[in-house]
Design an enzyme around this catalytic site. Structure first.
Site, PDB file in Angstrom:
ATOM      1  N   ARG A  13      26.343  29.224   1.655  1.00 49.08           N
ATOM      2  CA  ARG A  13      25.044  29.515   1.040  1.00 49.08           C
ATOM      3  C   ARG A  13      25.197  30.267  -0.266  1.00 49.08           C
ATOM      4  NH1 ARG A  13      23.012  31.935   6.563  1.00 49.08           N
ATOM      5  NH2 ARG A  13      25.242  32.189   6.563  1.00 49.08           N
TER       6      ARG A  13
ATOM      7  N   SER B  10      19.914  32.264  10.495  1.00 46.04           N
ATOM      8  CA  SER B  10      19.339  32.475  11.830  1.00 46.04           C
ATOM      9  C   SER B  10      18.943  33.945  12.000  1.00 46.04           C
ATOM     10  CB  SER B  10      20.341  32.080  12.912  1.00 46.04           C
ATOM     11  OG  SER B  10      20.649  30.706  12.826  1.00 46.04           O
TER      12      SER B  10
ATOM     13  N   HIS C  94      20.525  24.408   8.508  1.00 45.03           N
ATOM     14  CA  HIS C  94      21.462  23.659   9.350  1.00 45.03           C
ATOM     15  C   HIS C  94      21.078  22.174   9.399  1.00 45.03           C
ATOM     16  CE1 HIS C  94      21.769  27.652  11.754  1.00 45.03           C
ATOM     17  NE2 HIS C  94      22.927  27.516  11.141  1.00 45.03           N
TER      18      HIS C  94
ATOM     19  N   LYS D 274      29.927  37.559  21.697  1.00 46.04           N
ATOM     20  CA  LYS D 274      28.744  37.597  20.822  1.00 46.04           C
ATOM     21  C   LYS D 274      27.469  37.685  21.634  1.00 46.04           C
ATOM     22  CE  LYS D 274      29.613  35.433  16.360  1.00 46.04           C
ATOM     23  NZ  LYS D 274      29.263  34.289  15.513  1.00 46.04           N
TER      24      LYS D 274
HETATM   25  P1  ADP Z   1      28.189  31.184  12.617  1.00 47.88           P
HETATM   26  O1  ADP Z   1      27.879  32.308  13.577  1.00 47.88           O
HETATM   27  O2  ADP Z   1      29.375  30.361  13.039  1.00 47.88           O
HETATM   28  O3  ADP Z   1      28.259  31.590  11.172  1.00 47.88           O
HETATM   29  P2  ADP Z   1      25.644  29.938  12.013  1.00 47.88           P
HETATM   30  O4  ADP Z   1      24.763  29.206  12.969  1.00 47.88           O
HETATM   31  O5  ADP Z   1      25.105  31.173  11.380  1.00 47.88           O
HETATM   32  O6  ADP Z   1      26.978  30.183  12.803  1.00 47.88           O
HETATM   33  O7  ADP Z   1      26.087  28.947  10.843  1.00 47.88           O
HETATM   34  C1  ADP Z   1      26.766  27.747  11.145  1.00 47.88           C
HETATM   35  C2  ADP Z   1      27.170  27.086   9.853  1.00 47.88           C
HETATM   36  O8  ADP Z   1      26.009  26.703   9.131  1.00 47.88           O
HETATM   37  C3  ADP Z   1      27.962  28.001   8.920  1.00 47.88           C
HETATM   38  O9  ADP Z   1      28.927  27.235   8.246  1.00 47.88           O
HETATM   39  C4  ADP Z   1      26.918  28.513   7.974  1.00 47.88           C
HETATM   40  O10 ADP Z   1      27.485  28.848   6.706  1.00 47.88           O
HETATM   41  C5  ADP Z   1      26.023  27.298   7.866  1.00 47.88           C
HETATM   42  N1  ADP Z   1      24.667  27.693   7.519  1.00 47.88           N
HETATM   43  C6  ADP Z   1      23.927  28.700   8.026  1.00 47.88           C
HETATM   44  N2  ADP Z   1      22.724  28.764   7.438  1.00 47.88           N
HETATM   45  C7  ADP Z   1      22.699  27.780   6.516  1.00 47.88           C
HETATM   46  C8  ADP Z   1      21.749  27.357   5.542  1.00 47.88           C
HETATM   47  N3  ADP Z   1      20.597  27.967   5.355  1.00 47.88           N
HETATM   48  N4  ADP Z   1      22.069  26.299   4.777  1.00 47.88           N
HETATM   49  C9  ADP Z   1      23.262  25.686   4.927  1.00 47.88           C
HETATM   50  N5  ADP Z   1      24.217  26.056   5.779  1.00 47.88           N
HETATM   51  C10 ADP Z   1      23.937  27.090   6.577  1.00 47.88           C
END
Ligand code: ADP
Length: 165
Positions: free
Chosen positions: A91, A129, A18, A42
């Site tokens: 990803r 995450s 992120h 959630k």
């Molecule tokens: P959500 O529950 O909305 O998917 P996340 O926090 O998992 O929320 O992800 C938020 C955004 O960040 C999403 O667009 C996800 O694809 C992106 N994201 C998550 N992990 C990574 C990563 N390792 N590298 C780049 N983008 C990521």
């Protein structure tokens, strides 16, 4: 052009993946809002304000970047803030179907707001995450996954509430 972008997500917790996306977005937009989603349906390990605080503490954000919490639809939030772009990270192919569905729904809800996809750098492509929480739960090394203060917050959460994950 004076474009405001919204980068929405759960950020439960923020990871190096992120952080990389946020740092790459900042130079591209006049304003950036990192939107911490707080969906009543959630289950999160961290409360919304804790997730927002971990982002603020670990991203060295520029003044034009805000971190906000919202419970509603991302498009409604974007419209209210005058943002015309929603950014999501991609990803791997596994993310594609889900991201396409969200982008299509959002386009139907408000066709004036464009979804843009940023591709993850390969070194972060395996980080999520969910994986971070599982590694933390089993006491694994979090060094390459999240900043140290996020790792500490996660370990503290797990020791306070053992079945939080
Ligand atoms: P959500 O529950 O909305 O998917 P996340 O926090 O998992 O929320 O992800 C938020 C955004 O960040 C999403 O667009 C996800 O694809 C992106 N994201 C998550 N992990 C990574 C990563 N390792 N590298 C780049 N983008 C990521």
């Amino acid at each position: 052009m004076n474009i405001t972008a919204v980068y929405p997500g759960s950020f439960d917790p923020i990871t190096f993946g992120h952080i990389d996306i946020i740092q790459r977005l900042e130079p591209l937009f006049a304003n950036l809002i990192v939107l911490v989603a707080n969906s009543p349906n959630k289950h999160y390990v961290f409360k919304a304000e804790e997730r927002a605080q971990l982002i603020r503490e670990n991203c060295q954000l520029k003044a034009k970047t805000q971190v906000e919490v919202s419970t509603g639809l991302t498009v409604d939030f974007a419209r209210a803030r005058g943002a015309s772009v929603i950014v999501r990270g991609l990803r791997a192919i596994a993310d594609f179907e889900y991201e396409t569905a969200i982008a299509n729904v959002n386009a139907r809800l408000d066709p004036r707001i464009e979804t843009m996809i940023v591709f993850t750098r390969p070194e972060y492509s395996y980080i999520s995450s969910k994986i971070v929480k599982e590694v933390a739960y089993y006491g694994g090394d979090l060094n390459d996954l999240v900043p140290e203060s996020v790792a500490q917050a996660l370990r503290a959460k797990i020791s306070e509430v053992p079945n939080v994950i």
